[in-house]
Write a protein that holds these residues in place. Structure first.
Motif, PDB file in Angstrom:
ATOM      1  N   PRO A 242      74.456  16.505  38.047  1.00 41.81           N
ATOM      2  CA  PRO A 242      75.012  16.462  36.614  1.00 41.81           C
ATOM      3  C   PRO A 242      74.195  18.307  36.439  1.00 41.81           C
ATOM      4  CG  PRO A 242      72.770  15.138  37.455  1.00 41.81           C
ATOM      5  CD  PRO A 242      73.232  15.334  38.070  1.00 41.81           C
ATOM      6  N   ALA A 243      75.817  17.718  36.024  1.00 40.14           N
ATOM      7  CA  ALA A 243      76.200  19.729  35.427  1.00 40.14           C
ATOM      8  C   ALA A 243      74.808  19.332  34.292  1.00 40.14           C
ATOM      9  CB  ALA A 243      77.072  19.643  34.488  1.00 40.14           C
ATOM     10  N   VAL A 244      74.873  20.938  34.300  1.00 35.36           N
ATOM     11  CA  VAL A 244      73.375  21.032  33.045  1.00 35.36           C
ATOM     12  C   VAL A 244      73.824  22.844  31.916  1.00 35.36           C
ATOM     13  CG1 VAL A 244      70.775  22.368  32.572  1.00 35.36           C
ATOM     14  CG2 VAL A 244      71.534  20.374  34.652  1.00 35.36           C
ATOM     15  N   ILE A 245      74.025  22.242  30.828  1.00 32.34           N
ATOM     16  CA  ILE A 245      74.517  23.523  30.194  1.00 32.34           C
ATOM     17  C   ILE A 245      73.773  23.671  28.968  1.00 32.34           C
ATOM     18  CG2 ILE A 245      76.764  23.926  28.742  1.00 32.34           C
ATOM     19  CD1 ILE A 245      78.379  21.729  29.772  1.00 32.34           C
ATOM     20  N   THR A 246      73.059  24.781  28.892  1.00 34.51           N
ATOM     21  CA  THR A 246      72.523  25.050  27.867  1.00 34.51           C
ATOM     22  C   THR A 246      71.855  26.582  28.488  1.00 34.51           C
ATOM     23  OG1 THR A 246      70.840  23.299  28.459  1.00 34.51           O
ATOM     24  CG2 THR A 246      69.839  24.879  27.526  1.00 34.51           C
ATOM     25  N   GLY A 247      72.747  26.952  27.021  1.00 31.71           N
ATOM     26  CA  GLY A 247      73.109  28.238  26.113  1.00 31.71           C
ATOM     27  C   GLY A 247      73.998  29.207  27.722  1.00 31.71           C
ATOM     28  N   ALA A 248      73.486  29.973  28.414  1.00 39.04           N
ATOM     29  CA  ALA A 248      74.372  30.496  30.161  1.00 39.04           C
ATOM     30  C   ALA A 248      73.928  29.799  31.270  1.00 39.04           C
ATOM     31  CB  ALA A 248      73.972  32.406  30.277  1.00 39.04           C
ATOM     32  N   VAL A 249      73.561  28.616  30.816  1.00 39.54           N
ATOM     33  CA  VAL A 249      73.849  27.560  32.259  1.00 39.54           C
ATOM     34  C   VAL A 249      74.293  26.780  32.551  1.00 39.54           C
ATOM     35  CG1 VAL A 249      72.108  26.353  33.588  1.00 39.54           C
ATOM     36  CG2 VAL A 249      70.839  27.831  31.939  1.00 39.54           C
ATOM     37  N   VAL A 250      75.392  26.873  33.420  1.00 40.41           N
ATOM     38  CA  VAL A 250      76.413  26.131  33.714  1.00 40.41           C
ATOM     39  C   VAL A 250      76.917  25.610  35.027  1.00 40.41           C
ATOM     40  CG1 VAL A 250      79.186  25.956  33.214  1.00 40.41           C
ATOM     41  CG2 VAL A 250      77.752  27.475  31.917  1.00 40.41           C
ATOM     42  N   ALA A 251      76.964  23.904  35.379  1.00 43.62           N
ATOM     43  CA  ALA A 251      76.415  23.028  35.794  1.00 43.62           C
ATOM     44  C   ALA A 251      75.751  23.524  36.804  1.00 43.62           C
ATOM     45  CB  ALA A 251      78.263  23.664  36.665  1.00 43.62           C
ATOM     46  N   GLY A 252      74.772  24.146  36.661  1.00 44.93           N
ATOM     47  CA  GLY A 252      73.474  24.076  38.037  1.00 44.93           C
ATOM     48  C   GLY A 252      73.411  25.467  38.448  1.00 44.93           C
TER      49      GLY A 252
ATOM     50  N   SER B 101      77.572  20.137  45.106  1.00 41.15           N
ATOM     51  CA  SER B 101      76.964  19.911  43.945  1.00 41.15           C
ATOM     52  C   SER B 101      75.414  20.281  44.986  1.00 41.15           C
ATOM     53  CB  SER B 101      76.490  18.692  43.484  1.00 41.15           C
ATOM     54  OG  SER B 101      78.188  19.030  43.023  1.00 41.15           O
ATOM     55  N   GLY B 102      75.450  19.446  45.791  1.00 38.47           N
ATOM     56  CA  GLY B 102      73.312  19.012  46.915  1.00 38.47           C
ATOM     57  C   GLY B 102      73.107  21.071  47.316  1.00 38.47           C
ATOM     58  N   THR B 103      73.658  21.748  46.758  1.00 37.04           N
ATOM     59  CA  THR B 103      73.244  23.267  47.425  1.00 37.04           C
ATOM     60  C   THR B 103      71.970  23.595  46.195  1.00 37.04           C
ATOM     61  OG1 THR B 103      74.978  24.324  46.583  1.00 37.04           O
ATOM     62  CG2 THR B 103      74.819  24.363  49.017  1.00 37.04           C
ATOM     63  N   TRP B 104      72.420  23.207  44.886  1.00 36.88           N
ATOM     64  CA  TRP B 104      71.369  23.128  43.782  1.00 36.88           C
ATOM     65  C   TRP B 104      69.853  23.145  43.836  1.00 36.88           C
ATOM     66  CZ3 TRP B 104      71.297  24.926  39.344  1.00 36.88           C
ATOM     67  CH2 TRP B 104      70.288  25.134  38.084  1.00 36.88           C
ATOM     68  N   ASP B 105      69.422  24.331  43.187  1.00 35.81           N
ATOM     69  CA  ASP B 105      67.397  24.481  43.331  1.00 35.81           C
ATOM     70  C   ASP B 105      67.470  24.318  42.309  1.00 35.81           C
ATOM     71  OD1 ASP B 105      65.012  25.926  43.248  1.00 35.81           O
ATOM     72  OD2 ASP B 105      65.661  26.291  45.248  1.00 35.81           O
ATOM     73  N   GLU B 106      67.019  23.293  41.617  1.00 30.79           N
ATOM     74  CA  GLU B 106      66.861  23.704  40.107  1.00 30.79           C
ATOM     75  C   GLU B 106      65.320  24.410  39.516  1.00 30.79           C
ATOM     76  OE1 GLU B 106      64.831  19.379  37.757  1.00 30.79           O
ATOM     77  OE2 GLU B 106      63.664  20.409  39.383  1.00 30.79           O
ATOM     78  N   LYS B 107      64.654  25.070  40.574  1.00 32.92           N
ATOM     79  CA  LYS B 107      63.796  25.966  40.039  1.00 32.92           C
ATOM     80  C   LYS B 107      63.917  27.095  40.054  1.00 32.92           C
ATOM     81  CE  LYS B 107      59.877  23.755  41.857  1.00 32.92           C
ATOM     82  NZ  LYS B 107      58.401  23.845  42.230  1.00 32.92           N
ATOM     83  N   LYS B 108      65.267  27.346  40.533  1.00 35.09           N
ATOM     84  CA  LYS B 108      65.501  29.279  41.142  1.00 35.09           C
ATOM     85  C   LYS B 108      66.773  29.350  40.318  1.00 35.09           C
ATOM     86  CE  LYS B 108      64.120  29.413  45.765  1.00 35.09           C
ATOM     87  NZ  LYS B 108      64.453  30.137  47.383  1.00 35.09           N
ATOM     88  N   LEU B 109      67.167  27.966  39.752  1.00 29.41           N
ATOM     89  CA  LEU B 109      68.602  27.777  39.350  1.00 29.41           C
ATOM     90  C   LEU B 109      69.732  28.411  39.510  1.00 29.41           C
ATOM     91  CD1 LEU B 109      67.433  28.684  35.826  1.00 29.41           C
ATOM     92  CD2 LEU B 109      67.980  26.305  36.830  1.00 29.41           C
TER      93      LEU B 109
ATOM     94  N   PHE C 186      66.086  16.989  48.427  1.00 27.55           N
ATOM     95  CA  PHE C 186      66.329  16.189  47.470  1.00 27.55           C
ATOM     96  C   PHE C 186      64.978  16.636  46.468  1.00 27.55           C
ATOM     97  CE2 PHE C 186      68.975  14.247  50.257  1.00 27.55           C
ATOM     98  CZ  PHE C 186      70.002  13.628  49.398  1.00 27.55           C
ATOM     99  N   TYR C 187      63.511  16.776  46.525  1.00 34.52           N
ATOM    100  CA  TYR C 187      62.907  17.414  45.624  1.00 34.52           C
ATOM    101  C   TYR C 187      63.501  18.862  45.217  1.00 34.52           C
ATOM    102  CZ  TYR C 187      59.336  14.207  47.216  1.00 34.52           C
ATOM    103  OH  TYR C 187      58.782  12.509  47.828  1.00 34.52           O
ATOM    104  N   ARG C 188      63.837  19.653  45.932  1.00 34.52           N
ATOM    105  CA  ARG C 188      64.265  20.950  45.547  1.00 34.52           C
ATOM    106  C   ARG C 188      65.315  20.638  44.611  1.00 34.52           C
ATOM    107  NH1 ARG C 188      68.314  22.672  49.456  1.00 34.52           N
ATOM    108  NH2 ARG C 188      69.828  21.904  48.033  1.00 34.52           N
ATOM    109  N   MET C 189      66.034  20.231  44.308  1.00 32.25           N
ATOM    110  CA  MET C 189      67.193  19.745  43.265  1.00 32.25           C
ATOM    111  C   MET C 189      66.483  18.755  42.679  1.00 32.25           C
ATOM    112  SD  MET C 189      70.343  18.583  45.335  1.00 32.25           S
ATOM    113  CE  MET C 189      69.453  17.475  46.916  1.00 32.25           C
ATOM    114  N   GLY C 190      65.738  18.453  42.129  1.00 30.26           N
ATOM    115  CA  GLY C 190      64.883  17.708  40.699  1.00 30.26           C
ATOM    116  C   GLY C 190      64.866  16.037  40.831  1.00 30.26           C
ATOM    117  N   PHE C 191      65.258  15.456  42.301  1.00 29.18           N
ATOM    118  CA  PHE C 191      65.079  13.839  41.926  1.00 29.18           C
ATOM    119  C   PHE C 191      63.452  13.394  42.875  1.00 29.18           C
ATOM    120  CE2 PHE C 191      69.695  15.442  43.260  1.00 29.18           C
ATOM    121  CZ  PHE C 191      70.114  14.922  42.273  1.00 29.18           C
TER     122      PHE C 191
END
Length: 237
Positions: free
Chosen positions: A3-13, A62-70, A172-177
């Protein structure tokens, strides 16, 4: 995809500059997304087998997303650059990128990140899947300097069943799943098939590979699977 995350200056991961966010909003304002959707629908009407490949493109970008490192994810559209375009996990995806290139040229205001993820959404919806909430706003990078490292996408085989299971979880855990969400996402394999030139494996997962359904699970549980007799890697059929 993630999912795309838009919070402040964070856009789509991915973290982007405020000026890039403004640029994305300005570009998105001049895009006729209904027209883009119609163009994507035409692609899969003309070639139904292209649909699953477009879903794979959306997922792999999309699947290269790292939830912790953004880092990673669909923002940037970096898969069009080496080294990401040459990752083994992305083998064959040039076909999907090339199929969407005329749509990009006809709609220059849409970013590659938006186009690729929108294509995945459209295919899933048009092949019988659920309606998916989607937002524009991804900003393309100008080169491959911010490509994610290789190994951020899942491999089919890590040498043993325990190692493969742990590898999939790590990715998948790295992506937050969590495990339940991993199983749900694997159901997308109801669409498409394996191609030896891309993954080394061959054949579809279901008997209706252009229809989005729960058949990936029902056939996995109810079909008698036997080892495939062929010269490729070990697999069942």
């Amino acid at each position: 995809g993630v999912p795309a995350v838009i919070t402040g200056a964070v856009v789509a991961g991915a973290v982007v500059a405020a000026s890039d966010v403004a640029q994305a909003k300005e570009a998105s304002a001049i895009v006729d997304y209904d027209k883009v959707r119609e163009s994507i629908e035409t692609i899969i009407e003309d070639d139904p087998d292209m649909g699953p490949t477009l879903v794979r493109l959306a997922w792999h970008t999309s699947g290269t997303w790292d939830e912790k490192k953004l880092t990673g994810g669909s923002n940037g559209g970096t898969q069009r650059f080496a080294p990401e375009s040459d990752f083994g996990a992305n083998a064959g995806l040039h076909i999907a990128r090339n199929a969407l290139e005329p749509v990009k040229k006809a709609n220059p205001g849409i970013s590659y990140g938006d186009l690729w993820t929108l294509a995945g959404k459209v295919v899933i919806e048009e092949t019988g899947g659920p309606k998916i909430e989607w937002h524009s706003g991804r900003v393309d990078k100008e080169d491959g300097s911010s490509c994610p490292p290789d190994g951020t996408l899942p491999d089919a085989d890590k040498g043993s069943e325990p190692a493969t299971i742990q590898h999939v979880r790590d990715i998948f855990y790295r992506m937050g799943f969590n495990d339940r969400e991993i199983v749900a996402l694997l159901g997308a394999h109801a669409l498409g098939r394996c191609h030896p030139e891309a993954s080394g494996y061959s054949g579809p997962w279901t008997f209706a590979p252009t229809t989005f359904s729960n058949s990936y699970y029902t056939e996995l549980l109810n079909t008698k699977w036997t080892p495939k007799k062929w010269d490729g890697p070990f697999q069942y059929e």
